[in-house]
Design an enzyme around this catalytic site. Sequence first.
Site, PDB file in Angstrom:
ATOM      1  N   ASN A 158      -8.669   4.084  -2.052  1.00  8.83           N
ATOM      2  CA  ASN A 158      -7.935   2.962  -1.485  1.00  8.83           C
ATOM      3  C   ASN A 158      -7.288   2.162  -2.615  1.00  8.83           C
ATOM      4  O   ASN A 158      -7.501   2.456  -3.798  1.00  8.83           O
ATOM      5  CB  ASN A 158      -8.877   2.081  -0.665  1.00  8.83           C
ATOM      6  N   HIS A 169      -1.563   1.652   7.172  1.00 10.87           N
ATOM      7  CA  HIS A 169      -1.986   1.671   5.773  1.00 10.87           C
ATOM      8  C   HIS A 169      -1.671   3.022   5.146  1.00 10.87           C
ATOM      9  O   HIS A 169      -1.634   4.050   5.835  1.00 10.87           O
ATOM     10  CB  HIS A 169      -3.490   1.401   5.714  1.00 10.87           C
ATOM     11  N   CYS A 181       0.830  -1.201   0.000  1.00 13.89           N
ATOM     12  CA  CYS A 181       0.000   0.000   0.000  1.00 13.89           C
ATOM     13  C   CYS A 181       0.864   1.249   0.000  1.00 13.89           C
ATOM     14  O   CYS A 181       0.493   2.283  -0.558  1.00 13.89           O
ATOM     15  CB  CYS A 181      -0.934  -0.003   1.205  1.00 13.89           C
TER      16      CYS A 181
END
Length: 353
Positions: A319, A299, A120
């Site tokens: 995302n 994240h 990520c």
Amino acid sequence: MLSVALVVLALMGCAHSHNDPDPMFTDYDALSEEFIDHINSLDTSWKAGQNFPGKKEEDVRHLCGTLDPEPGDSLEADFDDDPPKIDYDTLPASFDARTKWPKCNSSISLIGDQDNCGNCWAFGSSYAISDRYCINKMGLLQLSVQYITSCCSRAYRYNGCSGARIATAYSCWQKYGVPTGGQFGSNYGCQPYTIKDCPLKSESNGVTFPWCTGKSSKPSTSYTPPCSECCDVGYSKKLNDDRHFAAKVYQLRRNNAPSIQAEIYARGPVTLTFSVYQDYLSYKSGVYKYKTGKYVGRHAVKIIGWGVENNMPYWLGTNCWGQHWGNNGFFKFLRGSNHCGIESYGYAGIPKS
């Protein structure tokens, strides 16, 4: 110590954190319908739903692969010495980068998919950086998440799919340059993404991937594709001729939502990080605010704007868990209180022309 301070701030922003007394922790898997129903039974500002059908929490925990900064490490950039000259009081109540820069909509709206890699940190960085090329009238391009994951992480002694810092991506962009590369199967650019989700045995048709263990859909989270300093066969340029560099990279002011808003308003999307708890995995709509569940990991995401919904200020973000997650890959997250540490550590940069 910086990393410890960030963790403390993140926990302060998510009440109860690791010690929430909710018995649902041990009774149900975080991705189960029972846990999702439990979230929706609470007094929340958002709705939960199934984002990972057929999977368990253990199959997706590794997606949160962002590491905290290390104290005194020279890899970390300084804060911007020339921030946007904007009176915070003049910032609009809501803002969406897609509206301000409509010619860049296809870039800003792009939703990535990590599949079976804990990168990520690479997606959240690469996608924000790519937007800024278009915003600065340098054309639509997509920097290679593949190269950042495999090569940039190695340059800084990380194993990309096992996690790294967002500073890794931004520093690599500035120091070494990053080539172009699109999503899995796109054939776009020098090095497109090569990591695909592990199929269930019944769906594999005999095809195997080196990052899959072969046991149902459970991934091997330690496998990072080897770094290649060559472009894919058929691409028109050599990799060294396809490198794109940063004019400068910088950290965003910590715990200062208005300064982050000013940065987005003037220059485009940014990369922010936050602590993920079990309930966030099943976010579908509304303004996310932590309600229940244990800590999963750190994240990184791209933030493209902000707004207010039902009197709750929020960040608007994309995302990198595919379009099936959340609201077609988008989400809203509580803004202005450093919720789950989202305003404690972020990056941005300006492309070199």
